[in-house]
Enzyme design. Sequence first.
Site, PDB file in Angstrom:
ATOM      1  N   TYR A  53      -4.544 -61.424 -28.157  1.00 31.94           N
ATOM      2  CA  TYR A  53      -5.777 -61.009 -28.832  1.00 31.94           C
ATOM      3  C   TYR A  53      -6.047 -61.901 -30.044  1.00 31.94           C
ATOM      4  O   TYR A  53      -5.131 -62.273 -30.777  1.00 31.94           O
ATOM      5  CB  TYR A  53      -5.697 -59.552 -29.271  1.00 31.94           C
ATOM      6  N   GLY A 219     -17.738 -50.671 -21.150  1.00 35.07           N
ATOM      7  CA  GLY A 219     -18.492 -51.718 -21.832  1.00 35.07           C
ATOM      8  C   GLY A 219     -19.770 -51.225 -22.470  1.00 35.07           C
ATOM      9  O   GLY A 219     -20.718 -52.009 -22.634  1.00 35.07           O
TER      10      GLY A 219
END
Length: 329
Positions: A53, A219
């Site tokens: 990340y 999403g």
Amino acid sequence: MKYTQLGRTGLKVSRLVLGTMNFGPQTGEAESHALMDAALDAGINYFDTANVYGWGENKGRTEEIIGTWFAQGGGRRDKTVLATKVYGSMAAEGEPWPNYDRLSALNIRRAVDASLKRLQTDYIDIYQFHHVDRQTPFEEIWQAVEVLIQQGKILYAGSSNFPGWKIAQANETAARSGRLGLVSEQCLYNLAERRAEMEVIPAAEAYGLGVVPWSPLHGGLLGGAIRKSAQTGRTATGRSADALANSSVRAQVEAYENLLDKHGLEPGDVALAWLLTRPGVTGPIVGPRTPEQLASALRAVELELSEELLTALDEIFPGPGPSPEAFAW
């Protein structure tokens, strides 16, 4: 905050998991620290991250931000159940090099030490395999994990994005050598994407893994995407945009938003609350970018969905059914 045990372990974790993927790329360090403080103040003790990340040339940045937060003290590390992941390549961009990715014993050893340094801690509670490694046998993976446990660098192992048969294979291999095996599985699971119900979730339940859904709003699709687009004039992006381009999915989302309007409920709250009703689910991963988004996620923990509403949600977003009935007689 409500708590539950992670799968078959004695580890108690919050019913919401703080996802940190936005820390660095979209949320600055100071704002990320404030969100972690707010999450901890609200009782969220389960934080999830991954070594990759930060992405691209900034791989590892998210773990570094968490590390500087731990370094502030105040019991932050002791109160946090920390999960990170290994699999993706941590080699420098444009300089591919062998053994800096996947799940070889060498990369697991190298990756965990690098994560510990970035996170400014001496142990990781749950060390997760970010993807299936078809090139490394589980015997090698479990041997590497056992060494890390003996060294006190990790406590548990988990998986992410595993199919049901790989969960079974991993835990059967672990059991043959008397090891605990996987204790959690992170998978894509939400009202609009329920294929995990066919085999992944049944396998997780059978082997005692806590299920930790990622992308619980698909999403943003389940967070009022159509309503927000009409109000702001901005079109959806990413997974949400791709889904809404399908006319049948768009019709489902419209029916979903209309149903919740009648009940006076927020779509995002209901999408999270629905996951909390599902068998085997420990808690969904929420990735707030603002305090307001965190507050919205916290409301879902207290939201009770009626049987009538749950039935209506199943009618709009029917699951695939169990395997093998989902694809056979």
